[in-house]
Enzyme design. Structure first.
Site, PDB file in Angstrom:
ATOM      1  CE  LYS A  29      -9.533  14.684  18.425  1.00  0.00           C
ATOM      2  NZ  LYS A  29      -8.541  15.417  17.677  1.00  0.00           N
ATOM      3  CG  ASP A  71      -5.527  16.990  21.934  1.00  0.00           C
ATOM      4  OD1 ASP A  71      -4.805  16.584  22.875  1.00  0.00           O
ATOM      5  OD2 ASP A  71      -5.712  18.195  21.706  1.00  0.00           O
TER       6      ASP A  71
END
Ligand code: SF4
Length: 211
Positions: free
Chosen positions: A120, A138
């Site tokens: 991420k 997210d």
């Protein structure tokens, strides 16, 4: 959800916010990398407060190394998990200094090899610092993708793969920020604000609250 609906959702989010970006404060790829590393389980506002002093004292990997774990910890002690994060910041700066000439590598593998940096974070840095059309999933993007039916998936990897497949090229660079901001301020976790949502008529969520 069909592709036409997906396109309309993206067009509406783009019309609402033509030039979206992160709410983390940064001036270069190094500051963005450190800010994202610090943002795990912390709000962007709290990270921004801490990085004002941190970046003033440690604007480069070399300067950050001179602060040491103790010095970094002092600047970030208002943020959750600050002990682990201070250690990771110093370990990351050591690798940047020793293996990448003090620069943030524009390379997924090299980024993911840094302590505290996962897929991420690498996606955010590649997207926002280097302009790659990556999509970092997210908690907000995961929730929005599932609720709307835009890219449903059981885990973040599945959602990321679907978004990469279904988001047309012209929207890829910015979809990450549009979805985060929409999830953070409108499609909030506890009670989505469907009444003031610009994509309400396009969203497949079955449990929209009345008010
Ligand atoms: S209509 Fe409601 S559930 Fe759907 S995206 Fe908007 S806020 Fe979220």
């Amino acid at each position: 959800m069909n592709m036409e609906k997906r396109r309309q959702i993206l067009e509406r989010l783009r019309a609402e916010n033509p030039h979206p970006t992160t709410e983390l404060d940064f001036r270069n790829p190094f500051e963005l990398l450190i800010a994202v590393l610090l943002s795990a389980q912390a709000t962007d506002v709290s990270v921004n407060k801490a990085t004002i002093g941190l970046f003033a004292a440690g604007p480069t990997p070399a300067a950050m190394l001179a602060l040491g774990v103790e010095g970094v910890r002092e600047h970030i002690k208002t943020i959750g998990l600050f002990n682990t994060k201070a250690v990771n910041v110093i370990k990351t700066c050591t690798i940047l200094q020793e293996q990448h000439g003090g620069e943030v590598p524009e390379n997924r593998e090299a980024l993911e090899a840094l302590p505290g940096v996962g897929r991420k974070t690498a996606n955010v840095v590649l997207n926002t610092a280097f302009g790659w059309p990556t999509i970092a999933v997210d908690t907000h993007i995961f929730r929005l993708s599932n609720r709307t039916g835009f890219a449903p998936g059981k885990n973040v990897d599945e959602v990321e793969q679907k978004l990469l497949k279904w988001v047309p090229a012209e929207f890829k660079q910015d979809v990450h920020h549009w979805f985060i901001l929409h999830g953070r301020y409108t499609c909030i976790a506890r009670k989505p604000r469907c009444g003031s949502c610009v994509i309400e008529d396009l969203c497949d969520y079955k449990d929209k609250p009345d008010d």
